[in-house]
Design a protein around this motif. Structure first.
Motif, PDB file in Angstrom:
ATOM      1  N   UNK A   1     -10.811  -5.453  -1.821  1.00  0.00           N
ATOM      2  CA  UNK A   1     -12.039  -4.654  -1.860  1.00  0.00           C
ATOM      3  C   UNK A   1     -12.345  -4.188  -3.274  1.00  0.00           C
ATOM      4  N   UNK A   2     -11.331  -3.681  -3.946  1.00  0.00           N
ATOM      5  CA  UNK A   2     -11.550  -3.142  -5.287  1.00  0.00           C
ATOM      6  C   UNK A   2     -11.974  -4.258  -6.227  1.00  0.00           C
TER       7      UNK A   2
ATOM      8  N   UNK B   1     -12.974   5.005  -7.164  1.00  0.00           N
ATOM      9  CA  UNK B   1     -13.187   3.816  -7.999  1.00  0.00           C
ATOM     10  C   UNK B   1     -14.630   3.361  -7.961  1.00  0.00           C
TER      11      UNK B   1
ATOM     12  N   UNK C   1      -5.709  -5.631   1.650  1.00  0.00           N
ATOM     13  CA  UNK C   1      -7.132  -5.485   1.916  1.00  0.00           C
ATOM     14  C   UNK C   1      -7.801  -4.620   0.856  1.00  0.00           C
ATOM     15  N   UNK C   2      -7.144  -3.523   0.538  1.00  0.00           N
ATOM     16  CA  UNK C   2      -7.667  -2.584  -0.457  1.00  0.00           C
ATOM     17  C   UNK C   2      -7.868  -3.276  -1.781  1.00  0.00           C
ATOM     18  N   UNK C   3      -6.857  -4.019  -2.193  1.00  0.00           N
ATOM     19  CA  UNK C   3      -6.925  -4.657  -3.510  1.00  0.00           C
ATOM     20  C   UNK C   3      -8.083  -5.641  -3.558  1.00  0.00           C
TER      21      UNK C   3
ATOM     22  N   UNK D   1      10.457   0.242  11.542  1.00  0.00           N
ATOM     23  CA  UNK D   1      10.201   0.378  10.110  1.00  0.00           C
ATOM     24  C   UNK D   1       9.513  -0.863   9.572  1.00  0.00           C
ATOM     25  N   UNK D   2       9.967  -2.002  10.035  1.00  0.00           N
ATOM     26  CA  UNK D   2       9.378  -3.257   9.561  1.00  0.00           C
ATOM     27  C   UNK D   2       7.889  -3.281   9.917  1.00  0.00           C
TER      28      UNK D   2
ATOM     29  N   UNK E   1      11.977  21.608  13.606  1.00  0.00           N
ATOM     30  CA  UNK E   1      11.370  22.828  13.073  1.00  0.00           C
ATOM     31  C   UNK E   1       9.916  22.816  13.514  1.00  0.00           C
TER      32      UNK E   1
ATOM     33  N   UNK F   1       1.353  -1.370   6.370  1.00  0.00           N
ATOM     34  CA  UNK F   1       0.998  -0.807   5.062  1.00  0.00           C
ATOM     35  C   UNK F   1       0.647  -1.926   4.084  1.00  0.00           C
ATOM     36  N   UNK F   2       1.505  -2.943   4.008  1.00  0.00           N
ATOM     37  CA  UNK F   2       1.282  -4.026   3.055  1.00  0.00           C
ATOM     38  C   UNK F   2      -0.025  -4.749   3.353  1.00  0.00           C
TER      39      UNK F   2
ATOM     40  N   UNK G   1       5.631   5.457   3.407  1.00  0.00           N
ATOM     41  CA  UNK G   1       5.249   4.546   4.490  1.00  0.00           C
ATOM     42  C   UNK G   1       5.935   4.947   5.801  1.00  0.00           C
ATOM     43  N   UNK G   2       7.216   5.267   5.716  1.00  0.00           N
ATOM     44  CA  UNK G   2       7.973   5.555   6.942  1.00  0.00           C
ATOM     45  C   UNK G   2       7.856   7.018   7.366  1.00  0.00           C
TER      46      UNK G   2
ATOM     47  N   UNK H   1     -15.537  -5.048  -5.589  1.00  0.00           N
ATOM     48  CA  UNK H   1     -16.365  -3.949  -6.076  1.00  0.00           C
ATOM     49  C   UNK H   1     -16.578  -4.062  -7.578  1.00  0.00           C
TER      50      UNK H   1
ATOM     51  N   UNK I   1      -1.110   8.520   6.612  1.00  0.00           N
ATOM     52  CA  UNK I   1       0.260   9.035   6.795  1.00  0.00           C
ATOM     53  C   UNK I   1       0.230  10.553   6.767  1.00  0.00           C
TER      54      UNK I   1
ATOM     55  N   UNK J   1      -2.629  -3.494   4.729  1.00  0.00           N
ATOM     56  CA  UNK J   1      -3.727  -2.612   4.326  1.00  0.00           C
ATOM     57  C   UNK J   1      -3.902  -2.603   2.820  1.00  0.00           C
ATOM     58  N   UNK J   2      -2.761  -2.608   2.091  1.00  0.00           N
ATOM     59  CA  UNK J   2      -2.833  -2.611   0.629  1.00  0.00           C
ATOM     60  C   UNK J   2      -3.519  -3.887   0.140  1.00  0.00           C
TER      61      UNK J   2
ATOM     62  N   UNK K   1      13.035  -3.809   2.440  1.00  0.00           N
ATOM     63  CA  UNK K   1      11.634  -3.908   2.812  1.00  0.00           C
ATOM     64  C   UNK K   1      10.797  -3.842   1.539  1.00  0.00           C
TER      65      UNK K   1
ATOM     66  N   UNK L   1       5.902  -0.729  10.371  1.00  0.00           N
ATOM     67  CA  UNK L   1       5.172   0.213   9.521  1.00  0.00           C
ATOM     68  C   UNK L   1       4.911  -0.394   8.151  1.00  0.00           C
ATOM     69  N   UNK L   2       5.944  -0.994   7.589  1.00  0.00           N
ATOM     70  CA  UNK L   2       5.801  -1.567   6.250  1.00  0.00           C
ATOM     71  C   UNK L   2       4.808  -2.722   6.279  1.00  0.00           C
TER      72      UNK L   2
ATOM     73  N   UNK M   1       4.310  -2.692  -0.909  1.00  0.00           N
ATOM     74  CA  UNK M   1       3.251  -2.770  -1.917  1.00  0.00           C
ATOM     75  C   UNK M   1       2.961  -1.371  -2.428  1.00  0.00           C
TER      76      UNK M   1
END
Lengths: 735, 366
Positions: free
Chosen positions: A694-695, B190, A690-692, A677-678, A622, A684-685, B308-309, A698, B259, A687-688, B362, A680-681, B365
């Motif tokens: 950082x927080x 935050x 890292x974020x945690x 997919x692996x 589409x 993401x993990x 995520x995907x 902070x 994303x 990055x998460x 998978x 990507x995950x 987080x």
């Protein structure tokens, strides 16, 4: 510290500045022309001559005064030298005067020859020694049909979305890829030539053809504001049409590729594709309808080609059919076919067999007699004459068959693509002219005396389609009272009927009728057998039905006539839905179907989908502002009938190799997808995490306590009772 | 008050759904769960704010007082205070438990968005750019010591303290006018003093409220109006929806787009599902742009995307008009959507929703 304010100018080098700001002097002679062929006279007649010259010039639009003319004198004889200089004031006027007055007959003995003064100088300075022109190195051209040699046997299609034109490969899922993409490749739309060799795009300036694996420009045809194009069947010629009549501005370059003044005012142009030369132009012929409310319609294609590219013809409605010979584009036999009242005509297409015969004949030499072209036309009822359909052969112009018809409102000529049958769809009215019904007059062209069979139908037929290379056709008929009134939101109820030639009786018989559908479009697979019925252009319905007409008899094509019940081979393979579908097109192999919803029609859910012949969706995209989807056509197979039969016979062996390939690919694809997919995950993990961190940092820096120790939520159980009175019965208990 | 129990047959998100009827007479503008998720607040163009029990759709009460479309609401993490912004140019502070209006701030133009900070101490609001007034972002400090209930009590018994004499100050703590495109949505990050904004041009930016300067921006975050912005529980990333038919997840720190979820309809709202890796998006062709009234065309469905995907995993139908706002229960057990049709639909996820692993084992987080 002293400022160097006493620097002497001489020490500075100004040459660069001087060079930069130097005024370029016009050589100043562009406005002067030299006129040769002026009578040689003496002083006494000078005034008279100058007056005459200026008058002649002024009459042609180049206004000059006698003062502008400078006459060189031969001091010895006391006479003029036979040429004069004229100052026209500016270069444009000089150019105009030069073209307007060149070759102008001044009197019976004198003719003007005019040159620009600056040109004379240039020619004078020309090097007279002959220089051998350099032979350009041969540059090999790309093969225009290279895509047919794709090792995976894939087909191509083009998509046009927004300003982006993309050419895709289509095959197995892993083999689908973009072959080429270009922004602003076209300004109007894109088109393939009928055999797929060229890709045409339209610009304000004209048409461009592209081809080869790297999509290099091949040809260009300068037709400003071109709107419609049409290729001849063998891709030798191109017809272009623009709504704006051709104008030839003064600065248009001259040559065989460009319009010349005699083309002015015309709309249609015919071009030779190989040379790029303009062959001829025509004005638009409009088709006049009786209904004054309806605007004059133009028929497109305005020029109809015979399928061997030898002739092209056009009608002057009501009067004649003019046939032109190629490549000269001259009127054949110097006269048109005068046919009173002619409305429309169609050339008979050449079948594969005809083409093979023609090739053989060409090989054998001239001795073999060539089969003539055939064309069919119809004329409406005029005065006491009935309407008539006529078959004539061309170029002999002999009438082969004629059939008279009565109570005719409209005829449509449908040739089967092999030229075996001609169906004339005749819309007839009852005597009161209140209701319309339909007859199909089917000419069996391959048989002696062209027998005609009539299929009478009660309802108007809205669409008719022959099975390619087949003996079947499908029609869409409707008795819906809303037919004809195209109010939005109304979907017309239709019936679809299939007919087949009954070999035993040698006439067309109804195979199957599918009643009360909404389908209004029939799309046969280019290889026959499969057909898709679609509901196109409706805002509420968008169904696709996939049918197989030889479901039970695999071997029908082999010529083994299996005795079976009439019409039992028809089977629906699947149905699907593509919301807002506007176009339905089979790929040239007949394996895939593409449906698209074009932004040219509406703006809801534009995009395209590709289905297999069973109606399974393979891809769906589409895409906003999606406009066009076209499969790249393929030329006729180079394999002979015999070779094709052999392949079909050994199909099982071939297919084993393909099956293995498919299986390997499937496992490959899923492995790739899982890995993707692996990844990507994992990203993401990471990055998460890292974020945690950082927080946490902070918060620590702000002196807050970490709220990592989430106090366990005490869950509260809420019991909810719902009483539902199902029935209330009052009973009287009688003792 | 009538509620209907309905069972829907969507494969991916099986749940029971409540249609809350007779609650609002006009289209919904925003809905919000409180921190525990037992209450659901909704506001609408009919000037009324409602609060419902989220588990059964029973209405608990209303907050009446606004004289125009209530564009936006937010509730603090202790469910004590509710703030609301309206087209009557007022920002109101309410006591959640008894529905009393505690304070009214007045502005020259309509209030389009409000949000609490993560420590509940402050409120940020956007006022519209209109009638010669610049669009402004204001931050107010709330006085949480003087217990709201107390004040209400005093009002009732002494009835001498007018509403606008409450200890809150009319003057904002900070105020600034973002230059360029109008801000449409905002939220605290935050980091104290940093506010996230979404703009009409599609820009997403970070503002320092003290200096009023733009710290960071992403001009091309979206191609059209940003319609919603919802933060993750730890406020480290957020999801935005836009009329450009996409929803996007951004990193709060860098504003980088992480994303993108591309749909075929303009989006009005996007929400993150806690505990499950999904993003919920909703929208639809606006009524004036739909030529015929086919539900199919409008795309009035809530779509579930794997965050995520970036793959669509399911859809839930139900609304008769565009979806204006979506909110997910903080525990991730249910979600609610508010539509142009005036309905709030609360859907409870079934067991299968939590067990399903559509993309294998998978671990993602939150």
């Amino acid at each position: 510290m002293a400022f160097p304010n006493d620097v002497i100018d001489d020490e500075l080098d100004f040459s660069d500045i001087e060079a930069k700001y130097r005024v370029e002097f016009d050589d100043g002679f562009d406005n002067v022309i030299v006129v040769d062929g002026v009578p040689i006279i003496d002083k006494s007649k000078l005034d008279k001559l100058l007056a005459k010259i200026s008058k002649e010039f002024s009459r042609r639009g180049a206004v000059i005064k006698p003062d502008d003319i400078f006459v060189p004198w031969d001091d010895h004889s006391g006479k003029t030298k036979g040429f004069v200089f004229i100052d026209l004031g500016n270069a444009d006027a000089a150019a105009f005067a030069a073209s307007a007055m060149h070759g102008h007959p001044f009197d019976s003995k004198h003719t003007f020859h005019i040159n620009r003064f600056s040109e004379i100088q240039r020619y004078e300075n020309m090097d007279e020694t002959y220089v051998e022109p350099k032979v350009e190195d041969y540059r090999p051209k790309e093969h225009l049909r290279a895509w047919l040699a794709d090792p995976h046997g894939r087909d191509q299609y083009v998509t046009y979305r927004g300003d982006d034109v993309e050419i895709h490969w289509h095959g197995k899922p892993s083999q689908c890829e973009v072959a080429y993409a270009k922004k602003n490749w076209t300004e109007l739309y894109a088109s393939w030539s009928p055999l797929g060799t060229f890709f045409a795009t339209l610009f304000r300036q004209g048409v461009r053809l592209w081809g080869g694996p790297s999509w290099e420009p091949q040809h260009r045809f300068a037709h400003p504001l071109v709107k419609l194009i049409d290729f001849s069947p063998c891709e030798n010629y191109l017809v272009t049409w623009s709504h704006d009549p051709i104008t030839v501005p003064a600065n248009l370059p001259q040559g065989p590729e460009f319009f010349s003044p005699e083309d002015e005012g015309n709309n249609i142009a015919v071009w030779d594709i190989k040379s790029g030369h303009l062959l001829r132009t025509f004005p638009t012929t409009t088709y006049e309808t009786d209904d004054p409310a309806m605007k004059k319609q133009m028929q497109w294609p305005a020029l109809k080609w015979s399928s061997d590219d030898k002739f092209v013809a056009r009608t002057t409605p009501g009067q004649q059919i003019s046939v032109y010979e190629l490549p000269s584009m001259g009127l054949h036999d110097k006269k048109s076919l005068r046919i009173e009242g002619v409305v429309d005509f169609e050339w008979c297409p050449l079948g594969d067999k005809d083409k093979e015969d023609a090739e053989k004949a060409a090989e054998a030499g001239k001795g073999a007699k060539k089969k003539e072209n055939m064309l069919a036309y119809w004329t409406p009822e005029v005065a006491n004459q009935p309407a008539r359909v006529t078959l004539i052969s061309f170029p002999s112009r002999t009438v082969l068959r004629q059939k008279n018809l009565f109570h005719v409102t409209e005829c449509k000529l449908h040739w089967q693509n092999q030229g075996d049958f001609l169906c004339v769809k005749v819309d007839r009215h009852t005597k009161t002219k209140k209701s319309i019904f339909c007859n199909l007059e089917i000419f069996r062209v391959r048989e002696k005396d062209f027998p005609v069979e009539v299929v009478e139908l009660k309802d108007p037929v809205t669409d008719f389609s022959w099975e390619p290379k087949g003996e079947r056709f499908a029609i869409v008929s409707s008795n819906d009272p809303n037919l004809g009134s195209s109010a939005p939101g109304i979907t017309i109820k239709t019936d679809i009927s299939f007919y087949q030639l009954d070999r035993a009786k040698n006439d067309f018989k109804l195979l199957r009728i599918l009643a009360s559908r909404t389908s209004n479009t029939i799309r046969w697979s280019p290889r026959g057998r499969h057909v898709v019925l679609a509901t196109v252009g409706s805002s509420t319905k968008s169904e696709l039905e996939f049918w197989d007409l030889d479901f039970t008899s695999e071997e029908r094509r082999e010529g083994q006539n299996v005795k079976e019940e009439w019409g039992s081979g028809i089977q629906q393979l699947g149905s699907a839905d593509h919301y807002g579908v506007t176009d339905v097109e089979w790929d040239p192999s007949g394996r895939y179907l593409a449906t698209s919803a074009s932004a040219w029609r509406h703006t809801l859910e534009n995009g395209y989908a590709i289905w297999d012949f069973r109606g399974q969706e393979l891809e769906k995209h589409i895409l906003d502002r999606f406009k066009q989807f076209i499969w790249r056509p393929r030329p006729r197979s180079l394999l002979t009938k015999e070779q094709q039969r052999l392949i079909r016979k050994n199909l099982r062996e071939y297919s084993r190799a393909f099956d293995e390939e498919d299986a390997a690919e499937e496992s490959n694809v899923s492995a790739e997808l899982v890995a993707h997919r692996k990844r990507l995950v994992d990203e993401w993990n990471a990055w998460r995490a890292r974020c945690k961190r950082d927080i946490a940092e902070e918060k620590r820096s702000r002196g807050q306590k970490l709220n990592g120790e989430h106090h366990e939520e005490e869950k509260e159980e809420i019991e909810e009772w719902i009483d539902e009175v199902i029935e209330q019965i009052e009973e009287e208990v009688v003792d | 008050m009538r509620t209907r129990l309905r069972h829907s047959t969507d494969p991916s998100a099986q749940r029971y759904c409540w249609d809350i009827e007779n609650g609002h007479e006009r289209s919904l503008t925003q809905i919000k769960f409180n921190a525990e998720g037992d209450l659901l607040f909704s506001c609408s163009k009919d000037h009324i704010i409602n609060v419902w029990f989220s588990h059964n759709g029973e209405r608990l009460g209303t907050y009446e007082g606004h004289n125009g479309t209530v564009w936006t609401i937010d509730v603090d993490s202790q469910s004590r205070f509710l703030v609301s912004g309206s087209a009557d140019n007022e920002l109101r502070l309410w006591n959640v438990s008894d529905g009393k209006c505690l304070f009214v701030w007045e502005f020259p133009t309509a209030v389009k968005r409000v949000a609490f900070s993560d420590d509940d101490e402050r409120v940020v609001c956007i006022t519209e750019q209109r009638m010669g007034y610049q669009g402004a972002i204001r931050v107010f400090n709330l006085n949480r010591d003087g217990d709201g209930t107390n004040r209400a009590w005093m009002e009732v018994f002494l009835s001498i303290i007018p509403v606008n004499r409450a200890p809150e100050s009319q003057e904002p703590e900070h105020m600034f006018h973002p230059i360029g495109s109008k801000a449409t949505v905002c939220a605290f990050t935050y980091t104290p003093n940093l506010v996230l904004t979404g703009h009409e041009s599609g820009k997403v930016a970070l503002f320092d409220v003290v200096s009023g300067t733009e710290v960071l921006n992403n001009e091309r975050a979206h191609m059209d109006i940003v319609t919603d912005l919802q933060l993750s529980p730890d406020r480290s990333y957020f999801v935005t929806s836009s009329k450009d038919k996409t929803a996007r997840i951004h990193d709060t720190k860098t504003l980088r787009v992480l994303k993108t979820f591309t749909t075929e309809t303009p989006l009005n709202s996007a929400a993150l599902a806690p505990n499950r890796p999904y993003v919920l998006v909703g929208g639809g062709q606006e009524a004036m742009q739909v030529t015929t009234t086919s539900l199919r065309q409008g795309k009035f469905e809530t779509r579930f995307w794997h965050k995520v995907l970036e793959e669509e995993v399911g859809r839930v139908k139900g609304h008769f008009g565009p979806i204006n706002t979506i909110a997910v229960h903080p525990a991730g057990t249910s979600y609610a959507s508010g539509g142009e049709d005036g309905f709030v639909r609360v859907h409870h996820f079934e067991e299968s929703y939590f067990k399903a692993k559509p993309y294998g084992d998978l671990e993602i987080e939150d």
